[in-house]
Design an enzyme around this catalytic site. Structure first.
Site, PDB file in Angstrom:
ATOM      1  N   LYS A   1       3.188  -6.381   9.118  1.00 25.79           N
ATOM      2  CA  LYS A   1       2.942  -4.884   8.673  1.00 25.79           C
ATOM      3  C   LYS A   1       4.149  -4.408   7.992  1.00 25.79           C
ATOM      4  O   LYS A   1       4.363  -4.013   9.443  1.00 25.79           O
ATOM      5  CB  LYS A   1       2.142  -4.753   8.363  1.00 25.79           C
ATOM      6  CG  LYS A   1       1.262  -3.068   7.709  1.00 25.79           C
ATOM      7  CD  LYS A   1       0.366  -2.848   8.764  1.00 25.79           C
ATOM      8  CE  LYS A   1       0.400  -0.607   7.382  1.00 25.79           C
ATOM      9  NZ  LYS A   1      -1.507  -0.661   7.779  1.00 25.79           N
TER      10      LYS A   1
ATOM     11  N   ALA B   1       0.533  -1.228   0.303  1.00 29.70           N
ATOM     12  CA  ALA B   1      -0.105  -0.407  -0.055  1.00 29.70           C
ATOM     13  C   ALA B   1       1.255   1.578  -0.411  1.00 29.70           C
ATOM     14  O   ALA B   1       2.308   1.386  -0.480  1.00 29.70           O
ATOM     15  CB  ALA B   1      -0.157   0.280   0.820  1.00 29.70           C
ATOM     16  N   SER B   2       0.401   2.226   0.006  1.00 33.16           N
ATOM     17  CA  SER B   2       0.769   3.367   0.545  1.00 33.16           C
ATOM     18  C   SER B   2       2.509   3.412   1.507  1.00 33.16           C
ATOM     19  O   SER B   2       3.351   4.581   1.025  1.00 33.16           O
ATOM     20  CB  SER B   2       0.018   4.910   0.507  1.00 33.16           C
ATOM     21  OG  SER B   2      -0.840   4.724   1.546  1.00 33.16           O
ATOM     22  N   LEU B   3       1.917   3.617   2.087  1.00 37.84           N
ATOM     23  CA  LEU B   3       2.548   3.642   3.558  1.00 37.84           C
ATOM     24  C   LEU B   3       3.120   2.322   4.093  1.00 37.84           C
ATOM     25  O   LEU B   3       4.264   2.535   4.513  1.00 37.84           O
ATOM     26  CB  LEU B   3       1.766   3.819   5.233  1.00 37.84           C
ATOM     27  CG  LEU B   3       0.981   5.374   4.341  1.00 37.84           C
ATOM     28  CD1 LEU B   3       0.206   5.622   5.890  1.00 37.84           C
ATOM     29  CD2 LEU B   3       2.320   6.582   4.039  1.00 37.84           C
ATOM     30  N   ALA B   4       2.876   1.057   2.995  1.00 38.83           N
ATOM     31  CA  ALA B   4       4.114   0.008   4.305  1.00 38.83           C
ATOM     32  C   ALA B   4       3.558  -1.796   3.176  1.00 38.83           C
ATOM     33  O   ALA B   4       2.242  -0.682   2.489  1.00 38.83           O
ATOM     34  CB  ALA B   4       2.884  -0.358   5.606  1.00 38.83           C
ATOM     35  N   GLN B   5       3.801  -2.020   3.619  1.00 36.28           N
ATOM     36  CA  GLN B   5       3.860  -3.252   2.782  1.00 36.28           C
ATOM     37  C   GLN B   5       3.737  -4.422   3.967  1.00 36.28           C
ATOM     38  O   GLN B   5       4.140  -4.553   4.615  1.00 36.28           O
ATOM     39  CB  GLN B   5       4.610  -4.432   1.922  1.00 36.28           C
ATOM     40  CG  GLN B   5       5.872  -4.148   1.826  1.00 36.28           C
ATOM     41  CD  GLN B   5       6.901  -3.914   1.011  1.00 36.28           C
ATOM     42  OE1 GLN B   5       7.336  -3.220   0.138  1.00 36.28           O
ATOM     43  NE2 GLN B   5       7.877  -4.924   1.258  1.00 36.28           N
ATOM     44  N   VAL B   6       2.891  -6.085   3.169  1.00 37.57           N
ATOM     45  CA  VAL B   6       2.318  -6.828   4.033  1.00 37.57           C
ATOM     46  C   VAL B   6       3.228  -8.148   3.557  1.00 37.57           C
ATOM     47  O   VAL B   6       2.781  -8.344   2.236  1.00 37.57           O
ATOM     48  CB  VAL B   6       0.845  -7.152   4.068  1.00 37.57           C
ATOM     49  CG1 VAL B   6       0.435  -8.177   5.340  1.00 37.57           C
ATOM     50  CG2 VAL B   6       0.136  -5.907   5.078  1.00 37.57           C
TER      51      VAL B   6
ATOM     52  N   ASP C   1     -10.978   4.105   6.641  1.00 36.72           N
ATOM     53  CA  ASP C   1     -10.667   3.509   5.363  1.00 36.72           C
ATOM     54  C   ASP C   1     -11.460   2.490   4.482  1.00 36.72           C
ATOM     55  O   ASP C   1     -10.274   1.712   4.250  1.00 36.72           O
ATOM     56  CB  ASP C   1      -9.008   3.824   4.995  1.00 36.72           C
ATOM     57  CG  ASP C   1      -8.009   3.543   4.055  1.00 36.72           C
ATOM     58  OD1 ASP C   1      -8.969   3.917   2.871  1.00 36.72           O
ATOM     59  OD2 ASP C   1      -7.103   4.110   4.742  1.00 36.72           O
TER      60      ASP C   1
END
Length: 541
Positions: free
Chosen positions: A185, A166-171, A322
């Protein structure tokens, strides 16, 4: 046309001038000056890229539409092409700069009542599931700083390839030493530092564009991101939000608590930049085919989504803001068994709890009262509560239209399905016409509304998109649910404020009358559904 080139030149010069100030501030405020110094080499370049893109888009509009008569078919055709080109340029800019810019693109993708549909399509299609990915080396650096070791040492298994970004992090998917499968995350590297710099550059561009083009006023959007971003960057806040959310359902909405779930947090492996959670199996809310294969009825799922968020907004006053498709999973309720027809009850899984908004008692009650008025087409109450929420007496009708995506004549129509959107071409064209016709008034409305209401609008837009993916439009049943929950919240608020026996009796009478009215609407809905079923069967014969 010379004035437009001068505007672009001034924007570029401003970018160069401010770039030095932004980079100096970045070094001064950073927790990691060495890293910040490296970033300073890229900030002026990003700022200049912003300016060039903005000037390029502005010039494309002015040059391409120059001399074409307003309202002509040729102008509409060219405008559509310019919208597509400009949306693509903006998308490219967001991806090149990343972070805050992608967040901005996601916000734009939800503003279908303000932004041309070409921008909405482009941003929604790309910003939710095609975000840039941090390298495994960068992920390891975050782990070392936060937990003191690399992920392969902390977990028995750790997949270096993220399952989502995503815009701020990844999983990433991992497995703990006890065999438990988890989702980890990981915040994109140096996000905190770049976020401060990016916000300053975005604010500069938006303010400069507004100066040269007064009709372009998205300053409220920058203000909203600046307030919400620090909270989203703290994963411990996100973890607390998820637990508080479930606690609210168990305490305040026990009748649906089992149907709403959030992943368990592993606090010993979580920090402000790392979040380790229970791994959830399920289908994304817009994956209709998979949901149907699970035996879940789409209408029942749509009702659950509507009730979940209605309870949050009108009763809890603590709202997940969100709820786009990538943040909602669905699975069969674990404790349920399949019916004779193979149907399973749904359970909604809420992901990404970084962006929540609290509504104080008065705001929550006014918002519930407004939705009650909208459902029952009460024009005077719509005006009263829209004004109390900040729309003003001059824009209350527009506020009602933005909330419902219906023109005023439909909002106050007494027919049962007055707020239902069919999702057809006619509805789409009508919405775009109103968005274009009232662009300046909508911009003014968004400027004057409190930020908490702006986030309710964003939440509303996300839920509308989710319901549209499930039902290809909206459902009368979902509006009945909203009417029921909002009305219950208003009654509960009145009961809390009743100070005499007479007031208490009046509130009790209101409650009885309301229940009768809602029951009558439910009966009318059943009859309508029966008539439709009979009509379809006759057509089949």
């Amino acid at each position: 046309m010379a004035w437009l080139w001068r505007a672009g030149a001034k924007l570029s010069l401003a970018a160069s001038a401010v770039g030095g100030g932004v980079t100096a501030a970045l070094i001064a405020t950073s927790d990691d000056p060495e890293t910040a110094l490296k970033l300073c080499a890229t900030v002026p370049h990003r700022l200049f890229r912003d300016a060039v893109t903005a000037a390029n888009i502005a010039f494309d509009y002015e040059y391409s539409l120059w001399g074409l008569p307003e309202g002509s078919s040729e102008r509409e055709r060219i405008k559509h092409e310019v919208h597509l080109r400009s949306a693509q340029k903006l998308q490219d800019l967001c991806f090149k700069n990343g972070g805050v810019y992608i967040k901005l693109g996601q916000h734009l993708g939800q503003l279908e009542y303000l932004v041309p549909e070409e921008y909405v399509w482009t941003m929604r299609e790309s910003m939710l599931n095609k975000c840039p990915v941090s390298s495994y080396e960068q992920v390891c650096n975050v782990f070392k700083k936060e937990l003191g070791d690399t992920p392969d040492k902390i977990f028995s298994e750790f997949d270096p390839v993220p399952i989502a970004s995503a815009s701020l992090a990844q999983v990433h998917v991992a497995r703990m030493h006890d065999g438990q499968k988890v989702a980890v995350k990981v915040q994109h590297t140096h996000m905190t530092d770049t976020a401060a710099a990016d916000h300053a550059t975005v604010e500069l561009v938006v303010n400069t564009l507004h100066r040269f083009f007064p009709s372009f006023d998205y300053r409220w959007l920058v203000d909203e991101i600046s307030e919400s971003l620090p909270k989203e960057l703290d994963f411990l806040t996100e973890a607390k939000n998820s637990e508080r959310c479930l606690e609210n359902f168990h305490k305040l909405s026990p009748h649906i608590a089992n149907y709403v779930y959030a992943p368990k947090v592993y606090w010993n492996l979580s920090t402000s930049k790392l979040l380790t959670m229970e791994f959830m199996e399920g289908a994304y809310i817009n994956d209709v085919k998979t949901i149907q294969k699970l035996g879940i009825n789409l209408h029942e799922l749509s009702k659950l989504v509507s009730q979940t968020f209605a309870e949050m907004m009108f009763k809890h006053g603590f709202v997940h803001c969100d709820p786009h498709a990538a943040n909602l999973l669905v699975r069969p309720l674990p404790s349920s068994k399949a019916s004779i027809l193979g149907r399973r009850k749904p359970q909604l899984i809420l992901l990404d709890h970084g962006l929540y908004k609290e509504l104080d008692f008065q705001t929550r009650t006014n918002y519930a009262s407004l939705w009650k008025a909208l459902i029952f087409a009460d024009a005077s109450a719509i005006k009263e509560y829209s004004t109390k929420l900040g729309a003003g007496e001059d824009l209350y009708a527009l506020f009602a239209g933005v909330l419902t995506m219906r023109p005023w004549n439909r909002v106050v129509d007494r027919s049962m399905d007055h707020l239902v959107i069919q999702g057809n071409e006619s509805d789409r064209l009508e919405l775009q016409m109103y968005a274009s016709q009232y662009f300046h008034q909508i911009s003014e409305l968004l400027r004057r509304l409190p930020r908490v209401i702006l986030l309710m609008l964003k939440t509303n837009d996300c839920l509308r998109a989710v319901n549209n993916s499930l039902l290809q439009g909206s459902s009368l049943e979902t509006f009945l649910i909203i009417g029921k929950v909002s009305s219950e919240a208003v009654i509960e608020a009145k009961m809390l404020q009743s100070k005499s026996l007479l007031t208490w009796l009046n509130v009790k009478l209101d409650k009885i009358l309301l229940e009768v009215r809602l029951w009558g609407m439910q009966v009318a809905l059943w009859l309508l559904q029966l008539r439709k079923a009979l009509s379809w069967s006759n057509q089949a014969l």
